[in-house]
Design an enzyme around this catalytic site. Sequence first.
Site, PDB file in Angstrom:
ATOM      1  N   GLU A 163       2.722   8.080 -11.315  1.00 28.66           N
ATOM      2  CA  GLU A 163       1.362   7.639 -11.006  1.00 28.66           C
ATOM      3  C   GLU A 163       0.274   8.686 -11.253  1.00 28.66           C
ATOM      4  OE1 GLU A 163       1.334   5.810  -7.105  1.00 28.66           O
ATOM      5  OE2 GLU A 163       2.688   4.229  -7.778  1.00 28.66           O
ATOM      6  N   GLU A 349       8.712   1.190  -9.271  1.00 24.89           N
ATOM      7  CA  GLU A 349       8.402   1.034  -7.847  1.00 24.89           C
ATOM      8  C   GLU A 349       7.800  -0.345  -7.601  1.00 24.89           C
ATOM      9  OE1 GLU A 349       5.858   3.911  -5.854  1.00 24.89           O
ATOM     10  OE2 GLU A 349       6.927   5.562  -6.798  1.00 24.89           O
TER      11      GLU A 349
HETATM   12  C1  FCB Z   1       3.091   4.651  -4.492  1.00 18.09           C
HETATM   13  C2  FCB Z   1       3.718   6.024  -4.453  1.00 18.09           C
HETATM   14  C3  FCB Z   1       4.877   6.120  -3.487  1.00 18.09           C
HETATM   15  C4  FCB Z   1       4.590   5.377  -2.220  1.00 18.09           C
HETATM   16  C5  FCB Z   1       4.182   3.956  -2.512  1.00 18.09           C
HETATM   17  C6  FCB Z   1       3.960   3.105  -1.287  1.00 18.09           C
HETATM   18  O1  FCB Z   1       1.772   4.756  -4.910  1.00 18.09           O
HETATM   19  O2  FCB Z   1       4.173   6.386  -5.720  1.00 18.09           O
HETATM   20  O3  FCB Z   1       5.140   7.481  -3.263  1.00 18.09           O
HETATM   21  O4  FCB Z   1       3.628   6.039  -1.491  1.00 18.09           O
HETATM   22  O5  FCB Z   1       3.016   3.969  -3.269  1.00 18.09           O
END
Ligand code: FCB
Length: 441
Positions: A163, A349
């Site tokens: 990210e 994710e």
């Molecule tokens: C993302 C992050 C991760 C976690 C999730 C909820 O932005 O990469 O570390 O905080 O959100």
Amino acid sequence: MDFPKDFMWGVATSSYQIEGAVHADGRGESIWDRFTHTPGAIKDGSTGDVACDHYHRYREDVALMQSLGVKAYRFSVAWPRILPQGTGEVNQAGLDFYSRLVDALLEAGITPFVTLYHWDLPQALEDRGGWNNRDTAEAFAAYADVMTRRLGDRARYWMTHNEPWCTAFLGYDMGIFAPGIKDLKVTLQVSHHLLLSHGLAVPAMRANLGDGAAVGIAPNFMPVYPATDAPEDRAAARRLDGLFNRWFADPLFGKGYPQDTWDLYGENVPDVQPGDIETLAAPVDFLGVNYYNPGTVADAPDAPPPHLRDVSDPDLERTADRIIYPEGLYDILVQLHRDYNPPALYITENGAAFHDEPGEDSRVHDAGRIAFLEAHFAQAARALKAGVPLKGYFVWTLMDNFEWAAGYTLRYGITWVDFETQRRIPKDSALWYRDFIRKHS
Ligand code: FCB
């Protein structure tokens, strides 16, 4: 739902959020250590000093993953464990920890997916300007070289950054993440150096990894929708898509910075040196996609630039902290496949926070999370059917952990963690996920 038998069903975590043991075995200070110990920075005043104590309990955590039948585990490496000063001397004890972790995963039949940077920059580098200093990109490539040299024989899937939008904008523009700076000009220079560091690291990683390994990056993406069909609102959505998605993805995939977004930034645009655009477009084997929620915007001529108003649907259901829109996952996957055609995509994710707690039966009945995951898995299956080369799905996250500026107030885990005793209780969603994986492989 149809998924190929070899689909990589996994879970994800990150170093600072779970490891604790911040002083163990020669680990250096990170910007998150410094930031969390700054009064007022974290909602509940907490830190990652102990977190899930995973550094000492990794065997138990690997056994937990094995019991759930996950095929892959995405974790990140704490750069300050490897190079306590950011550059120079390598801390063997830090390397050994990740080496043991990788071995334990392989023994458990779990494929490691390693992220090199999930936000815990060595403080020593921050003291020299952090990501605003071009040298940090070179330091990152040297760190990537060390890691792939040492672990590359056993860990075959690697990501440079998690990210980069968050690293740059939350850390340097909004100042709500480490290092807590608020300066747009600096932010954009940081974003450029992040991409540059990726481009410098990829060839070094490839040289160490040889054939058959995979190198990628895991940005967060947000499908953006216009509030109405009016041309002004459609242009507003296009602007936000540029600011959030294309600013990172276009250069990564050889298109250079998007001109419309570049123009929007005016005098704040970064210094880009000759050759940078080519360097940072080093070909990747896969694109990771972190997806949590969409954005819906209207044109707002009276608001300050970029003249946007967030009009996300108030009727949509919500998790503890975000709206729920599973179709957004399909839309962004199709968009990325269409615009950049990466050789493979992984959802690196996706997950949800809910305020769930153990009941009298000591179990955690998190029906909301199960519904969330099931709906998002269905959209992933739909994307596969539409021709997106999706290879895996990492649920965020294995266990409740330190959720950055929210501290321990948001629980994203499929496993409940009692932070007093470090007891782990797989929530109903973990058991559901176990059964789902079994059925689909
Ligand atoms: C993302 C992050 C991760 C976690 C999730 C909820 O932005 O990469 O570390 O905080 O959100």
